[in-house]
Every structure is written in structure tokens, then in C-alpha cells.
Design a protein around this motif. Structure first.
Motif, PDB file in Angstrom:
ATOM      1  N   LEU A  10     -40.857  -8.329  42.629  1.00 48.96           N
ATOM      2  CA  LEU A  10     -39.452  -8.642  42.354  1.00 48.96           C
ATOM      3  C   LEU A  10     -39.308 -10.085  41.880  1.00 48.96           C
ATOM      4  O   LEU A  10     -38.566 -10.368  40.924  1.00 48.96           O
ATOM      5  N   VAL A  11     -40.009 -11.003  42.526  1.00 54.56           N
ATOM      6  CA  VAL A  11     -39.958 -12.413  42.127  1.00 54.56           C
ATOM      7  C   VAL A  11     -40.485 -12.584  40.703  1.00 54.56           C
ATOM      8  O   VAL A  11     -39.878 -13.294  39.880  1.00 54.56           O
ATOM      9  N   LEU A 272     -40.702  -0.744  35.972  1.00 59.85           N
ATOM     10  CA  LEU A 272     -41.240   0.533  36.451  1.00 59.85           C
ATOM     11  C   LEU A 272     -42.135   0.325  37.673  1.00 59.85           C
ATOM     12  O   LEU A 272     -42.192   1.192  38.565  1.00 59.85           O
ATOM     13  N   VAL A 273     -42.827  -0.809  37.735  1.00 55.47           N
ATOM     14  CA  VAL A 273     -43.613  -1.137  38.927  1.00 55.47           C
ATOM     15  C   VAL A 273     -42.682  -1.285  40.136  1.00 55.47           C
ATOM     16  O   VAL A 273     -43.000  -0.805  41.243  1.00 55.47           O
ATOM     17  N   LEU A 274     -41.534  -1.921  39.949  1.00 52.31           N
ATOM     18  CA  LEU A 274     -40.564  -2.045  41.037  1.00 52.31           C
ATOM     19  C   LEU A 274     -40.082  -0.671  41.503  1.00 52.31           C
ATOM     20  O   LEU A 274     -39.953  -0.422  42.707  1.00 52.31           O
ATOM     21  N   VAL A 315     -30.196  -3.279  35.825  1.00 54.62           N
ATOM     22  CA  VAL A 315     -30.666  -4.650  36.044  1.00 54.62           C
ATOM     23  C   VAL A 315     -29.565  -5.595  35.576  1.00 54.62           C
ATOM     24  O   VAL A 315     -29.535  -6.049  34.439  1.00 54.62           O
ATOM     25  N   GLY A 316     -28.626  -5.844  36.450  1.00 53.19           N
ATOM     26  CA  GLY A 316     -27.496  -6.695  36.109  1.00 53.19           C
ATOM     27  C   GLY A 316     -26.814  -7.208  37.349  1.00 53.19           C
ATOM     28  O   GLY A 316     -27.434  -7.379  38.395  1.00 53.19           O
ATOM     29  N   LEU A 327     -32.587  -2.440  49.214  1.00 50.42           N
ATOM     30  CA  LEU A 327     -33.540  -1.448  49.695  1.00 50.42           C
ATOM     31  C   LEU A 327     -34.972  -1.965  49.585  1.00 50.42           C
ATOM     32  O   LEU A 327     -35.783  -1.789  50.493  1.00 50.42           O
ATOM     33  N   LEU A 328     -35.271  -2.595  48.464  1.00 51.74           N
ATOM     34  CA  LEU A 328     -36.621  -3.109  48.248  1.00 51.74           C
ATOM     35  C   LEU A 328     -36.996  -4.133  49.316  1.00 51.74           C
ATOM     36  O   LEU A 328     -38.131  -4.151  49.817  1.00 51.74           O
TER      37      LEU A 328
END
Length: 361
Positions: A10-11, A272-274, A315-316, A327-328
């Protein structure tokens, strides 16, 4: 800092979107929207630190139900209070002014309520019925479709906890049914869209996708800069709008295409990895405890995955990104345990600490 270390993907994604400032075709827009994106991520981080996972879901459910209830109230008693788009006619748009945004919110509300009211079949049935009725009144076909997917995922998740042989049979049957459905729709698109009172181009979306993909080919790796492609002064976006005769096209109506336009294939791969990380954590979280609110991560993930096929990227700065990051960041066993212990009475916390020590016989 511990949460951030456990969520390096995420970072890195945030760093990539910020770095797109260097090659953006509209640096002011990229920098401005990235600051709000970062702020939204901080909101998700704050929620993850201070609230347990179940409490986050309850707060979200209260907020969404309140918004939908106010929207219905406005549509019934003051239908002209919130102006909508002329092309949408009499479709309900609630507090949002756009029917698709209202339909998305209704679908998200149904998903949250299904996972919150885990002990009442009647309440769940009424929730789905009300969601379908409001979705029909909003005349948002895609939202009704998302709602069907959400309810199906919610209902089928317990299959994962069946014994190995029945589970394999059920999963293979679901996969086969899904493939047959996709094949039928793709080979009979004209008749399907006619029955749904839609045109085969999905209201101009297919033409928009074709020209947007052509623009991706010009800058495939890094894109045009985060949130920079569809600005008013964007030359490549103006060319697309003129080619399809859609002057007000705000985005590509496909989140994955939009994200690729902004940060290229590298950014799409990072996103997509996220999704994959959240999917893995949602599966582990669901399998390691009783059902109910543990269905929420997987249900939300299914909604966001399919939602972005016909709408803009999540993504906004909207609530979808805050929920996604929440959630992540929250789906971590150690963090969840720490929050639960903090919310326990002192005597219960001491009792658990006592059980964790070695007691001589």
C-alpha cells in the motif's frame, strides 16, 4: 508504523501515484488529488487503529443506512430538492444527483447490512428486497447487477467451510455455471442488452473503452499522471470526447482502464497486488472464525472488483478507498487482538493475560 510495515504494498502504491507528478500532463491536478488520496488513507489508518473490525462495520452500516434513508425521504417528499442530470429523467438519484452513484451506495448498504444483521433471516430478506426496489427506481441496471453479485457471494461464502469433497463439487459447479453465463452473455450480447433495455454499446462505454485503450498504447508503462488524463484541458481526453461525440465523458467508465491511463501498467499491476493481498487476508479471516461480519471483507472485495468493470476507479477520495484501505490495514490478527483487548473490561484483560502465562501444576 507497525501497520505500515505490514502493508508495504500500500505504501509503495501511494509512492507510485505521488511519483507520477514527475511525468503528469497536469501536475497541479495530480498533486492536488494525491493530497486528498493520502488524507483518505490516513482516515482509514485512524479507523484501523482506534476501532475494532466489527465496530468499523457497525459504524459504516449506520452511516450508509442514514444516507439511503435520507435519499428516499428526499425522493418521496421533495423530489426536486437535489437537481439531477437531465438525461436521467425520472430516475432516483437521492442525495447524489447521479443515479449510478446512488445505486452504488444502495448496493454497498445492502452488503454492509447483510454482514451486520447476522442473526435475522427476515431482516436480511427485507434488506435485499428494499435494495432491489430502490435499485429499480434508480434505473441503474449495473447497480442491480452488482447487488445480485453481492448477495450471491454472501450466500455462497459458507461453501468454503464445507468438507473437502462437497466443497470441491460445489466450487466446480459454481465455476462452470459462471463460465456458461459469461459465454452466453458474450455470444448473445445484443439480445441480452435489449431485454435489459440497454444498447449493445452499454451507453457508449464500448466505444469509450476502445479509444481509451488506444491512448494507453502511447504511454503504456507509466501513464499520463494520477487523475490527470480526464481533466478539462487534457488534449488526449478531448480527442476521445470528440471522436465518440460525448463532450461530458468524465472518465473511462472502467476503473482498470482509468488506473492504467493514470499510472500505467506498472500502477495497474501494483493495484492488482493490493487486491490479491486483501483477497488472501479476507479468506484467512473468514475461515478462522464464526460467520457473520467476517463475510464483509470478501463481500466488499467482490463488489469493488466487479464495480470497476463499468464505473470509475475506486482509487480516489471516496468512501470506497477508505473502506478498502481500512480492511487492508485491519485484517491483521495481532492488531485485531490488541484492539479487542483494549476494549475489554480491565478484569477480562487481566484474565486473558493470566491464561497466557505458564502456570505450574
Amino acid at each position: 508504523m507497525a501497520l505500515l510495515r505490514e502493508n508495504k504494498a500500500l505504501v509503495l502504491f501511494l509512492v507510485l501515484t505521488l511519483s507520477s507528478f514527475l511525468w503528469s500532463i497536469d501536475r497541479n491536478e495530480t498533486l492536488h488529488t494525491w493530497v486528498t488520496l493520502f488524507s483518505s488513507t490516513l482516515v482509514a489508518l485512524d479507523l484501523s487503529i482506534h476501532y475494532s473490525f466489527e465496530k468499523q462495520l457497525r459504524l459504516l452500516c449506520i452511516a450508509l443506512v442514514s444516507i439511503v434513508a435520507l435519499s428516499v425521504f428526499v425522493e418521496l417528499l421533495a423530489p426536486g430538492l437535489i437537481p439531477g442530470q437531465e438525461m436521467e429523467g425520472s430516475a432516483w438519484h437521492g442525495l447524489f444527483g447521479v443515479k449510478n452513484v446512488f445505486g452504488k451506495t444502495v448496493c454497498l448498504t445492502v452488503a454492509a447490512c447483510l454482514c451486520t444483521f447476522r442473526k435475522s433471516f427476515v431482516v436480511r430478506f427485507v434488506t435485499v428486497a428494499c435494495g432491489i426496489v430502490i435499485g429499480i427506481l434508480s434505473q441503474s441496471t449495473s447497480s442491480v447487477g452488482y447487488m445480485a453479485i453481492v448477495v450471491a457471494v454472501f450466500a455462497l461464502l459458507p461453501v468454503l467451510k464445507w468438507k473437502p469433497v462437497p466443497r470441491r463439487i460445489a466450487l466446480c459447479s459454481i465455476a462452470l455455471g459462471s463460465l456458461l453465463t459469461i459465454y452466453y452473455v458474450s455470444t448473445n450480447l445484443d439480445s441480452v442488452t435489449t431485454h435489459l433495455d440497454k444498447d449493445p454499446s452499454l451507453t457508449g462505454r464500448t466505444d469509450l473503452w476502445r479509444y481509451a485503450i488506444d491512448s494507453i498504447k502511447d504511454k503504456p508503462l507509466l501513464g499520463y499522471g494520477y487523475e490527470a488524463f480526464w481533466t478539462y484541458d487534457s488534449v488526449p481526453a478531448r480527442r476521445i470526447r470528440e471522436a465518440i461525440n460525448w463532450d461530458s465523458a468524465p472518465h473511462a467508465h472502467n476503473g482498470y482502464i482509468d488506473l492504467t491511463l493514470e499510472v500505467g501498467l506498472i500502477g495497474l499491476l501494483a493495484y492488482l497486488v493490493l487486491l490479491a493481498i486483501l483477497g488472501k487476508r479476507a479468506y484467512v479471516y473468514f475461515m478462522n472464525g464464526p460467520e457473520g461480519y467476517r463475510r464483509w471483507p470478501a463481500t466488499f472485495l467482490a463488489f469493488t472488483f466487479f464495480y470497476q468493470l463499468t464505473e470509475s476507479s475506486m482509487v480516489g477520495t471516496g468512501c470506497l478507498w477508505i473502506i478498502f484501505c481500512g480492511l487492508l490495514l485491519s485484517l491483521n490478527s495481532e492488531q485485531e487482538l490488541a484492539i479487542v483487548e483494549d476494549e475489554m473490561p480491565l478484569s477480562m484483560a487481566r484474565f486473558r493475560a493470566h491464561l497466557s502465562t505458564d502456570i505450574p501444576l
